[in-house]
Scaffold this motif. Structure first.
Motif, PDB file in Angstrom:
ATOM      1  N   SER A   1     -18.467  23.713  41.422  1.00 55.02           N
ATOM      2  CA  SER A   1     -19.245  22.899  42.356  1.00 55.02           C
ATOM      3  C   SER A   1     -18.452  22.639  43.635  1.00 55.02           C
ATOM      4  CB  SER A   1     -19.623  21.566  41.709  1.00 55.02           C
ATOM      5  OG  SER A   1     -20.431  21.769  40.569  1.00 55.02           O
ATOM      6  N   LEU A   2     -17.148  22.440  43.488  1.00 55.09           N
ATOM      7  CA  LEU A   2     -16.297  22.200  44.646  1.00 55.09           C
ATOM      8  C   LEU A   2     -16.272  23.419  45.561  1.00 55.09           C
ATOM      9  CD1 LEU A   2     -14.428  20.216  46.038  1.00 55.09           C
ATOM     10  CD2 LEU A   2     -12.567  21.024  44.571  1.00 55.09           C
ATOM     11  N   CYS A   3     -16.236  24.592  44.972  1.00 51.32           N
ATOM     12  CA  CYS A   3     -16.261  25.838  45.748  1.00 51.32           C
ATOM     13  C   CYS A   3     -17.545  25.920  46.560  1.00 51.32           C
ATOM     14  CB  CYS A   3     -16.132  27.029  44.810  1.00 51.32           C
ATOM     15  SG  CYS A   3     -16.242  28.640  45.648  1.00 51.32           S
ATOM     16  N   GLN A   4     -18.676  25.591  45.929  1.00 47.37           N
ATOM     17  CA  GLN A   4     -19.947  25.605  46.641  1.00 47.37           C
ATOM     18  C   GLN A   4     -19.937  24.631  47.814  1.00 47.37           C
ATOM     19  OE1 GLN A   4     -23.356  24.986  44.002  1.00 47.37           O
ATOM     20  NE2 GLN A   4     -24.135  26.950  44.715  1.00 47.37           N
ATOM     21  N   GLN A   5     -19.353  23.458  47.614  1.00 46.45           N
ATOM     22  CA  GLN A   5     -19.265  22.481  48.698  1.00 46.45           C
ATOM     23  C   GLN A   5     -18.454  23.031  49.864  1.00 46.45           C
ATOM     24  OE1 GLN A   5     -18.043  19.031  45.963  1.00 46.45           O
ATOM     25  NE2 GLN A   5     -19.133  18.002  47.615  1.00 46.45           N
ATOM     26  N   ILE A   6     -17.346  23.677  49.553  1.00 44.44           N
ATOM     27  CA  ILE A   6     -16.491  24.251  50.598  1.00 44.44           C
ATOM     28  C   ILE A   6     -17.244  25.315  51.375  1.00 44.44           C
ATOM     29  CG2 ILE A   6     -14.405  25.616  51.025  1.00 44.44           C
ATOM     30  CD1 ILE A   6     -13.182  24.204  48.558  1.00 44.44           C
ATOM     31  N   ARG A   7     -17.994  26.146  50.657  1.00 42.44           N
ATOM     32  CA  ARG A   7     -18.721  27.249  51.301  1.00 42.44           C
ATOM     33  C   ARG A   7     -19.874  26.761  52.165  1.00 42.44           C
ATOM     34  NH1 ARG A   7     -14.630  30.448  50.901  1.00 42.44           N
ATOM     35  NH2 ARG A   7     -14.472  31.786  49.076  1.00 42.44           N
ATOM     36  N   HIS A   8     -20.392  25.565  51.891  1.00 36.97           N
ATOM     37  CA  HIS A   8     -21.618  25.136  52.566  1.00 36.97           C
ATOM     38  C   HIS A   8     -21.499  23.804  53.299  1.00 36.97           C
ATOM     39  CE1 HIS A   8     -23.791  28.435  50.704  1.00 36.97           C
ATOM     40  NE2 HIS A   8     -23.280  28.092  49.549  1.00 36.97           N
ATOM     41  N   THR A   9     -20.280  23.327  53.533  1.00 39.75           N
ATOM     42  CA  THR A   9     -20.097  22.088  54.287  1.00 39.75           C
ATOM     43  C   THR A   9     -19.950  22.422  55.772  1.00 39.75           C
ATOM     44  OG1 THR A   9     -19.004  20.993  52.408  1.00 39.75           O
ATOM     45  CG2 THR A   9     -18.665  20.033  54.601  1.00 39.75           C
ATOM     46  N   PRO A  10     -20.915  22.033  56.613  1.00 39.00           N
ATOM     47  CA  PRO A  10     -20.933  22.460  58.016  1.00 39.00           C
ATOM     48  C   PRO A  10     -19.696  22.060  58.816  1.00 39.00           C
ATOM     49  CG  PRO A  10     -23.052  21.516  57.396  1.00 39.00           C
ATOM     50  CD  PRO A  10     -22.097  21.218  56.279  1.00 39.00           C
ATOM     51  N   ASP A  11     -19.160  20.866  58.576  1.00 34.88           N
ATOM     52  CA  ASP A  11     -18.074  20.394  59.426  1.00 34.88           C
ATOM     53  C   ASP A  11     -16.708  20.963  59.069  1.00 34.88           C
ATOM     54  OD1 ASP A  11     -18.167  18.964  57.108  1.00 34.88           O
ATOM     55  OD2 ASP A  11     -17.747  17.013  57.998  1.00 34.88           O
ATOM     56  N   ILE A  12     -16.644  21.826  58.049  1.00 39.61           N
ATOM     57  CA  ILE A  12     -15.412  22.598  57.815  1.00 39.61           C
ATOM     58  C   ILE A  12     -15.764  24.085  57.861  1.00 39.61           C
ATOM     59  CG2 ILE A  12     -14.103  20.873  56.540  1.00 39.61           C
ATOM     60  CD1 ILE A  12     -15.018  22.227  53.942  1.00 39.61           C
ATOM     61  N   ASP A  13     -16.665  24.420  58.783  1.00 42.77           N
ATOM     62  CA  ASP A  13     -17.195  25.779  58.893  1.00 42.77           C
ATOM     63  C   ASP A  13     -16.092  26.818  59.068  1.00 42.77           C
ATOM     64  OD1 ASP A  13     -19.765  27.349  59.120  1.00 42.77           O
ATOM     65  OD2 ASP A  13     -18.797  27.941  60.994  1.00 42.77           O
ATOM     66  N   ALA A  14     -15.027  26.441  59.756  1.00 44.99           N
ATOM     67  CA  ALA A  14     -13.938  27.387  60.015  1.00 44.99           C
ATOM     68  C   ALA A  14     -13.203  27.792  58.737  1.00 44.99           C
ATOM     69  CB  ALA A  14     -12.953  26.799  61.011  1.00 44.99           C
ATOM     70  N   LEU A  15     -13.352  26.985  57.669  1.00 48.28           N
ATOM     71  CA  LEU A  15     -12.639  27.261  56.424  1.00 48.28           C
ATOM     72  C   LEU A  15     -13.542  27.818  55.330  1.00 48.28           C
ATOM     73  CD1 LEU A  15     -10.484  24.004  56.249  1.00 48.28           C
ATOM     74  CD2 LEU A  15      -9.773  26.252  57.075  1.00 48.28           C
ATOM     75  N   LYS A  16     -14.831  28.004  55.622  1.00 48.09           N
ATOM     76  CA  LYS A  16     -15.759  28.365  54.555  1.00 48.09           C
ATOM     77  C   LYS A  16     -15.511  29.763  54.004  1.00 48.09           C
ATOM     78  CE  LYS A  16     -19.661  30.238  57.162  1.00 48.09           C
ATOM     79  NZ  LYS A  16     -21.108  30.081  57.423  1.00 48.09           N
ATOM     80  N   ASP A  17     -14.813  30.628  54.778  1.00 42.06           N
ATOM     81  CA  ASP A  17     -14.506  31.970  54.299  1.00 42.06           C
ATOM     82  C   ASP A  17     -13.091  32.078  53.736  1.00 42.06           C
ATOM     83  OD1 ASP A  17     -16.980  33.259  54.879  1.00 42.06           O
ATOM     84  OD2 ASP A  17     -16.465  33.235  56.998  1.00 42.06           O
ATOM     85  N   LEU A  18     -12.431  30.945  53.569  1.00 42.26           N
ATOM     86  CA  LEU A  18     -11.077  30.944  53.010  1.00 42.26           C
ATOM     87  C   LEU A  18     -11.106  31.528  51.602  1.00 42.26           C
ATOM     88  CD1 LEU A  18      -8.392  29.789  54.191  1.00 42.26           C
ATOM     89  CD2 LEU A  18      -8.766  27.798  52.735  1.00 42.26           C
ATOM     90  N   PRO A  19     -10.241  32.490  51.285  1.00 43.86           N
ATOM     91  CA  PRO A  19     -10.236  33.055  49.932  1.00 43.86           C
ATOM     92  C   PRO A  19     -10.010  31.988  48.860  1.00 43.86           C
ATOM     93  CG  PRO A  19      -8.924  34.416  51.399  1.00 43.86           C
ATOM     94  CD  PRO A  19      -9.276  33.164  52.172  1.00 43.86           C
TER      95      PRO A  19
END
Length: 259
Positions: A65-83
């Motif tokens: 669930s945390l991974c999904q949040q990271i991938r879809h949280t707009p205000d950390i958009d620059a990090l959403k593709d972080l491996p």
């Protein structure tokens, strides 16, 4: 310096990975709970992150669930593709598939070798670097010439043109657009689609696509490709429902339409 975020509640595993990272000359930030992750990613410290290693089972939540949040949280958009690499004690195939579908790039089943985990991270970065080093090149779906020469150029965007329209890939921010609309894809989904776009006349088996997106393909997980293709099609449908971009060749695999 390479900076790794480790989200793991087992101190023994954390200390072992910290020693391994130090040997590699990497910096490691360790968090032992899920609730601290998003605040950390919003902080200045997160700007130089290179990857996240995340336990699936955490005391106050779960890594999926945390991974999904990271991938879809707009205000950390620059990090959403972080491996993101999952650590999991779950050996069931369904759990591993779910982790990849949630946006994970790879996984290590416990117990694991820290050296193997380092190798998996390096493999992910190597694939990303190869994509970034791809040069500017227009590919026509009716063109049967070898397009691998584009990999000899560097630093520019990729443009693909075929019967489905025009696609643009920007390696600086991993942005893939179709019909001038940005596609919200996971790392794996983007790599699958780029693989198909770069060989528009080829039918790829599930195993070939796994090999294209991972240096550690597990053929038992070949059906994860089906799930990723389904997710890609769903995202494409948000742009245009009238065009079939990916065609299923029964018993063979997938290709761009028409193959």
């Amino acid at each position: 310096m390479t900076h790794i975020l480790l989200v793991e509640d087992d101190p023994a595993i954390a200390m072992s990975l910290k020693v391994t990272c130090k040997r590699e000359g990497w910096q490691m930030t360790w968090l032992d709970n899920a609730s601290s992750v998003l605040p950390m990613l919003h902080s200045h410290e997160a700007q130089d992150l290179s990857a996240i290693i995340m336990d699936v089972g955490l005391p106050d939540g779960d890594g999926l669930s945390l991974c999904q949040q990271i991938r879809h949280t707009p205000d950390i958009d620059a990090l959403k593709d972080l491996p993101i690499v999952f650590l999991t004690a779950r050996s069931d195939e369904v759990d591993r598939i779910l982790g990849l579908e949630m946006g994970g790039d790879d996984y290590c089943a416990k117990p694991f070798s820290p050296r193997e985990l380092v190798a998996r991270l390096k493999a992910i970065w190597r694939r990303e670097q190869l994509i970034q080093q791809s040069g500017s090149h227009i590919i026509n779906s009716n063109d049967s010439t070898d397009n691998t020469s584009s990999n000899n150029l560097s630093g520019q965007a990729l443009t693909f043109e075929n019967q489905s329209g025009v696609w643009h890939y920007q390696p600086l921010n991993y942005s893939l657009t179709w019909q001038e609309q940005k596609l919200e894809l996971s790392n794996t989904e983007r790599k699958i689609l780029l693989t198909l776009l770069q060989a528009p006349n080829q039918v790829f088996s599930r195993e070939q696509l796994l090999n294209a997106v991972s240096d550690y393909p597990d053929h038992r997980l070949a059906r994860t490709i089906d799930s990723h293709i389904k997710s890609i099609r769903k995202q494409l449908a948000t742009v245009d429902t009238s065009i079939e971009v990916i065609h299923t060749h029964r018993g063979l695999g997938y290709a761009l339409c028409p193959a």
